[in-house]
Design a protein around this motif. Structure first.
Motif, PDB file in Angstrom:
ATOM      1  N   TYR A 264      -0.454  -7.329 -16.318  1.00 38.38           N
ATOM      2  CA  TYR A 264      -1.823  -6.819 -16.343  1.00 38.38           C
ATOM      3  C   TYR A 264      -2.122  -5.910 -15.149  1.00 38.38           C
ATOM      4  O   TYR A 264      -3.120  -5.196 -15.157  1.00 38.38           O
ATOM      5  N   ALA A 265      -1.283  -5.945 -14.117  1.00 33.75           N
ATOM      6  CA  ALA A 265      -1.617  -5.242 -12.881  1.00 33.75           C
ATOM      7  C   ALA A 265      -0.363  -4.625 -12.272  1.00 33.75           C
ATOM      8  O   ALA A 265       0.769  -4.961 -12.629  1.00 33.75           O
ATOM      9  N   LYS A 266      -0.577  -3.724 -11.340  1.00 37.33           N
ATOM     10  CA  LYS A 266       0.509  -3.237 -10.501  1.00 37.33           C
ATOM     11  C   LYS A 266       0.813  -4.279  -9.426  1.00 37.33           C
ATOM     12  O   LYS A 266       0.028  -5.214  -9.225  1.00 37.33           O
ATOM     13  N   ALA A 267       1.926  -4.118  -8.768  1.00 42.99           N
ATOM     14  CA  ALA A 267       2.200  -4.921  -7.577  1.00 42.99           C
ATOM     15  C   ALA A 267       1.560  -4.231  -6.378  1.00 42.99           C
ATOM     16  O   ALA A 267       1.491  -2.999  -6.319  1.00 42.99           O
ATOM     17  N   TYR A 268       1.081  -5.016  -5.444  1.00 41.25           N
ATOM     18  CA  TYR A 268       0.408  -4.467  -4.270  1.00 41.25           C
ATOM     19  C   TYR A 268       1.277  -4.570  -3.017  1.00 41.25           C
ATOM     20  O   TYR A 268       0.851  -4.146  -1.947  1.00 41.25           O
ATOM     21  N   ARG A 269       2.449  -5.114  -3.165  1.00 42.75           N
ATOM     22  CA  ARG A 269       3.403  -5.173  -2.065  1.00 42.75           C
ATOM     23  C   ARG A 269       4.663  -4.428  -2.481  1.00 42.75           C
ATOM     24  O   ARG A 269       5.100  -4.509  -3.631  1.00 42.75           O
ATOM     25  N   ARG A 270       5.229  -3.735  -1.535  1.00 40.26           N
ATOM     26  CA  ARG A 270       6.439  -2.977  -1.823  1.00 40.26           C
ATOM     27  C   ARG A 270       7.653  -3.889  -1.716  1.00 40.26           C
ATOM     28  O   ARG A 270       7.843  -4.562  -0.703  1.00 40.26           O
ATOM     29  N   PHE A 271       8.460  -3.894  -2.758  1.00 41.07           N
ATOM     30  CA  PHE A 271       9.690  -4.666  -2.787  1.00 41.07           C
ATOM     31  C   PHE A 271      10.877  -3.731  -2.547  1.00 41.07           C
ATOM     32  O   PHE A 271      10.757  -2.515  -2.651  1.00 41.07           O
ATOM     33  N   ASP A 272      12.012  -4.322  -2.245  1.00 36.84           N
ATOM     34  CA  ASP A 272      13.238  -3.562  -2.030  1.00 36.84           C
ATOM     35  C   ASP A 272      14.055  -3.525  -3.312  1.00 36.84           C
ATOM     36  O   ASP A 272      14.463  -4.576  -3.827  1.00 36.84           O
ATOM     37  N   LEU A 273      14.304  -2.325  -3.821  1.00 37.20           N
ATOM     38  CA  LEU A 273      15.178  -2.143  -4.978  1.00 37.20           C
ATOM     39  C   LEU A 273      16.595  -1.889  -4.470  1.00 37.20           C
ATOM     40  O   LEU A 273      16.817  -0.981  -3.655  1.00 37.20           O
ATOM     41  N   LYS A 274      17.550  -2.693  -4.949  1.00 37.16           N
ATOM     42  CA  LYS A 274      18.931  -2.576  -4.484  1.00 37.16           C
ATOM     43  C   LYS A 274      19.858  -2.367  -5.671  1.00 37.16           C
ATOM     44  O   LYS A 274      19.678  -2.955  -6.739  1.00 37.16           O
ATOM     45  N   ILE A 275      20.851  -1.520  -5.449  1.00 37.52           N
ATOM     46  CA  ILE A 275      21.919  -1.287  -6.421  1.00 37.52           C
ATOM     47  C   ILE A 275      23.199  -1.871  -5.841  1.00 37.52           C
ATOM     48  O   ILE A 275      23.543  -1.615  -4.676  1.00 37.52           O
ATOM     49  N   ARG A 276      23.917  -2.633  -6.662  1.00 34.57           N
ATOM     50  CA  ARG A 276      25.177  -3.230  -6.212  1.00 34.57           C
ATOM     51  C   ARG A 276      26.299  -2.834  -7.166  1.00 34.57           C
ATOM     52  O   ARG A 276      26.144  -2.925  -8.392  1.00 34.57           O
ATOM     53  N   LEU A 277      27.414  -2.393  -6.598  1.00 34.91           N
ATOM     54  CA  LEU A 277      28.619  -2.096  -7.362  1.00 34.91           C
ATOM     55  C   LEU A 277      29.704  -3.088  -6.974  1.00 34.91           C
ATOM     56  O   LEU A 277      29.887  -3.398  -5.787  1.00 34.91           O
TER      57      LEU A 277
ATOM     58  N   ILE B  23      17.439   1.383  -2.213  1.00 39.79           N
ATOM     59  CA  ILE B  23      16.943   2.704  -2.613  1.00 39.79           C
ATOM     60  C   ILE B  23      15.699   3.009  -1.790  1.00 39.79           C
ATOM     61  O   ILE B  23      14.608   2.462  -2.035  1.00 39.79           O
ATOM     62  N   ALA B  24      15.858   3.894  -0.826  1.00 39.19           N
ATOM     63  CA  ALA B  24      14.784   4.126   0.144  1.00 39.19           C
ATOM     64  C   ALA B  24      13.533   4.698  -0.501  1.00 39.19           C
ATOM     65  O   ALA B  24      12.411   4.409  -0.076  1.00 39.19           O
ATOM     66  N   ASP B  25      13.689   5.523  -1.524  1.00 40.17           N
ATOM     67  CA  ASP B  25      12.533   6.193  -2.121  1.00 40.17           C
ATOM     68  C   ASP B  25      11.868   5.383  -3.224  1.00 40.17           C
ATOM     69  O   ASP B  25      10.866   5.836  -3.801  1.00 40.17           O
ATOM     70  N   ALA B  26      12.405   4.229  -3.552  1.00 36.90           N
ATOM     71  CA  ALA B  26      11.829   3.426  -4.637  1.00 36.90           C
ATOM     72  C   ALA B  26      10.573   2.720  -4.141  1.00 36.90           C
ATOM     73  O   ALA B  26      10.577   2.099  -3.078  1.00 36.90           O
ATOM     74  N   ASP B  27       9.503   2.824  -4.902  1.00 40.54           N
ATOM     75  CA  ASP B  27       8.251   2.141  -4.557  1.00 40.54           C
ATOM     76  C   ASP B  27       7.692   1.512  -5.820  1.00 40.54           C
ATOM     77  O   ASP B  27       7.094   2.185  -6.656  1.00 40.54           O
ATOM     78  N   ASN B  28       7.922   0.224  -5.968  1.00 39.62           N
ATOM     79  CA  ASN B  28       7.489  -0.475  -7.178  1.00 39.62           C
ATOM     80  C   ASN B  28       5.974  -0.490  -7.346  1.00 39.62           C
ATOM     81  O   ASN B  28       5.469  -0.782  -8.440  1.00 39.62           O
ATOM     82  N   ARG B  29       5.224  -0.165  -6.314  1.00 41.46           N
ATOM     83  CA  ARG B  29       3.766  -0.104  -6.456  1.00 41.46           C
ATOM     84  C   ARG B  29       3.344   1.029  -7.379  1.00 41.46           C
ATOM     85  O   ARG B  29       2.190   1.063  -7.838  1.00 41.46           O
ATOM     86  N   ARG B  30       4.267   1.935  -7.663  1.00 46.65           N
ATOM     87  CA  ARG B  30       3.980   3.023  -8.607  1.00 46.65           C
ATOM     88  C   ARG B  30       4.324   2.654 -10.040  1.00 46.65           C
ATOM     89  O   ARG B  30       4.093   3.455 -10.952  1.00 46.65           O
ATOM     90  N   TRP B  31       4.884   1.466 -10.253  1.00 44.91           N
ATOM     91  CA  TRP B  31       5.219   1.026 -11.606  1.00 44.91           C
ATOM     92  C   TRP B  31       3.967   0.390 -12.205  1.00 44.91           C
ATOM     93  O   TRP B  31       3.706  -0.803 -12.052  1.00 44.91           O
ATOM     94  N   LEU B  32       3.171   1.177 -12.879  1.00 45.10           N
ATOM     95  CA  LEU B  32       1.827   0.772 -13.291  1.00 45.10           C
ATOM     96  C   LEU B  32       1.846  -0.034 -14.578  1.00 45.10           C
ATOM     97  O   LEU B  32       2.757   0.108 -15.407  1.00 45.10           O
ATOM     98  N   PRO B  33       0.835  -0.878 -14.773  1.00 43.66           N
ATOM     99  CA  PRO B  33       0.798  -1.725 -15.973  1.00 43.66           C
ATOM    100  C   PRO B  33       0.700  -0.898 -17.245  1.00 43.66           C
ATOM    101  O   PRO B  33       0.002   0.120 -17.288  1.00 43.66           O
ATOM    102  N   GLY B  34       1.437  -1.348 -18.260  1.00 38.03           N
ATOM    103  CA  GLY B  34       1.400  -0.677 -19.551  1.00 38.03           C
ATOM    104  C   GLY B  34       2.181   0.617 -19.600  1.00 38.03           C
ATOM    105  O   GLY B  34       2.061   1.373 -20.566  1.00 38.03           O
ATOM    106  N   GLN B  35       2.998   0.885 -18.581  1.00 35.31           N
ATOM    107  CA  GLN B  35       3.730   2.143 -18.531  1.00 35.31           C
ATOM    108  C   GLN B  35       5.219   1.893 -18.302  1.00 35.31           C
ATOM    109  O   GLN B  35       5.616   0.881 -17.739  1.00 35.31           O
ATOM    110  N   VAL B  36       6.021   2.877 -18.753  1.00 36.75           N
ATOM    111  CA  VAL B  36       7.438   2.927 -18.419  1.00 36.75           C
ATOM    112  C   VAL B  36       7.608   4.021 -17.381  1.00 36.75           C
ATOM    113  O   VAL B  36       7.199   5.159 -17.592  1.00 36.75           O
TER     114      VAL B  36
END
Length: 481
Positions: free
Chosen positions: A386-399, A411-424
């Motif tokens: 129903y909502a965005k996240a209000y805290r920034r989390f760390d997105l990590k890629i592992r190989l 991923i330094a430029d990743a900001d999950n606070r921009r992942w808005l509800p109801g959107q891809v």
């Protein structure tokens, strides 16, 4: 277990790496497309940080035991879906009975006990209870020093919220509260609670005196100044009880609070009168939440559950509608949790995931990767909460290569606070892998709040380190070395 394709399948745009069957005939598919829809899991109830249900544990001061003393001392509600925090709504006079002497022992006891089970805490510090049996929510010594108050029938003492003696003493107390709790990671959020009956920002069951914006701002500022590292929430009644002062002045106050980054809470969802007077979801001013939900969490509090008639409750649908409309991150109720959970198990688990953020990964684009060079891949992240996240989390890629060696990059430029509800949202990731053997590698993603993994709507679930393996790709030496 899911099996991943071998190297001769890598790079085939018609292949779903995660599942081993061709992807749908999508005219928009691109090379190295990874269809992850078969990994979706929307059934598991995910307990994630900074979202979910809360239990109204202290209900307006220590003297109202109400719902907190009726539980089995050994029961810490660990099976309650998505129960995130206990809400502590207590009085200034509970802590500072004598001037300058602060007794936090009861709050400490609660926090020490329940934090062991992973719970956080919300707080509201109140100065008037509207109850003659609790006359000194503002400590008696403040009135003895000459602070003005309204002496109301039944022994009620309502402070003059703009009185300088009252404000000076309150300021000292709030400073002490800030020193104690601002740096405590167990405290999730703090309400503006020093103004109004039950700290709700209105004068009901009191004098109904309307104060200037200057006084209202002083109370907001006390919280912002002393809890700079916490989310501060304004009760909607700080605005909705003040329309008689005029729309322009009232909206100026709302704009002031929003500009400071406050969130908002609503204490009256499914109160019978509101259910009769207002819309289906019983919200008085649904549009008001749009001023605040960009900044900070929205919190909804359900009416005392035992008071709600079936005609008002309607199977919980108005409550769900209110959560969606406001973009709520937290929701709670007045009542002991066990009866609630017994009567509403499916409503509880349904909302547990949807309150706040709820992340899925429907697809990705993962080309073969070059070692010791920048590589670009992308993830499509869907937020079904129903909502965005209000805290920034760390997105990590592992190989992980075939020898079991791993390379992990945040991923330094990743900001999950921009992942808005109801959107891809397409999340582009630039990585520079190194130290791996050329050949096949498993690619995994993880999202972390510090050391805490964020659970995603994917199956199988995360590994012991909090990562989800989504596909196999190839890594090669740069320029064929």
């Amino acid at each position: 277990m899911y099996s991943f394709p071998n190297l001769n399948q890598i790079g085939n745009p018609d292949h779903c790496y995660a599942c081993g069957f061709p992807s749908l005939n999508d005219p928009n598919k691109v090379a190295y497309f990874v269809d992850l829809r078969a990994m979706e899991d929307d059934k598991a109830v995910l307990k994630n940080p900074h979202k979910g249900w809360y239990w109204h544990y202290i209900d307006n001061g220590y003297k109202r035991d109400n719902y907190r003393v009726r539980h089995d001392p050994a029961d810490h509600l660990e099976d309650f879906p998505g129960l995130h925090h206990l809400y502590l709504r207590y009085d200034w006079g509970d802590i500072e009975v004598e001037e300058g002497k602060y007794d936090w022992s009861y709050i400490d006891q609660i926090m020490d006990e329940w934090s062991k089970y992973g719970y956080k805490f919300g707080m509201r510090l109140v100065t008037y209870e509207g109850d003659g049996s609790i006359p000194f929510a503002t400590p008696e010594y403040v009135f003895r020093k000459g602070a003005r108050c309204y002496e109301l029938p039944g022994g009620r003492l309502e402070p003059d919220y703009g009185d300088p003696i009252y404000l000076e003493a309150l300021s000292r107390f709030m400073e002490e509260a800030g020193k104690k709790f601002n740096n405590d990671p167990r405290v999730e959020l703090v309400d503006v609670g020093t103004f109004g009956t039950w700290g709700e920002g209105h004068g009901g069951n009191g004098s109904d005196t309307l104060y200037s914006n200057e006084v209202m701002k002083q109370h907001i500022d006390l919280h912002v100044r002393n809890f700079p590292d916490k989310f501060i929430l304004l009760n909607d009644d700080h605005i909705n009880a003040r329309w008689p002062v005029g729309v322009e002045q009232n909206m100026e106050l709302a704009a002031y609070a929003a500009a400071l980054g406050l969130g908002i809470d609503e204490d009256s969802v499914c109160v019978s009168a509101y259910a009769e007077w207002f819309g289906y979801n019983s919200l008085r001013t649904p549009w008001l939440f749009d001023y605040f939900n960009k900044n900070a969490p929205i919190v909804l509090e359900f009416e005392h559950y035992s008071n709600v008639s079936p005609e008002v409750f309607r199977g919980g649908l108005p409550f769900i509608d209110a959560m969606k409309r406001t973009q709520a991150t937290f929701a709670g109720f007045h009542g002991y949790p066990r009866p609630w959970l017994k009567r509403e198990p499916y409503l509880t688990e349904f909302c547990a995931n949807r309150l706040g953020y709820w992340y899925f990964l429907p697809s990705a684009v993962v080309p073969p990767l070059a070692l010791d060079a920048p590589n670009v891949l992308s993830l499509n992240v869907e937020n079904r909460g129903y909502a965005k996240a209000y805290r920034r989390f760390d997105l990590k890629i592992r190989l992980t290569d075939e020898d079991g060696k791993t390379y992990t990059e945040t991923i330094a430029d990743a900001d999950n606070r921009r992942w808005l509800p109801g959107q891809v949202t397409e999340q582009v990731c630039v990585i520079r892998p190194s130290g791996l053997r050329a050949g096949a590698c498993d690619l995994a993603i993880g999202l972390f709040d510090g050391e805490t993994p964020i659970k995603l709507g994917l199956k199988p679930g995360p590994d012991k380190d909090g990562f989800y393996t989504i596909c196999r790709t190839a890594v090669r030496e740069l320029f064929g070395k």
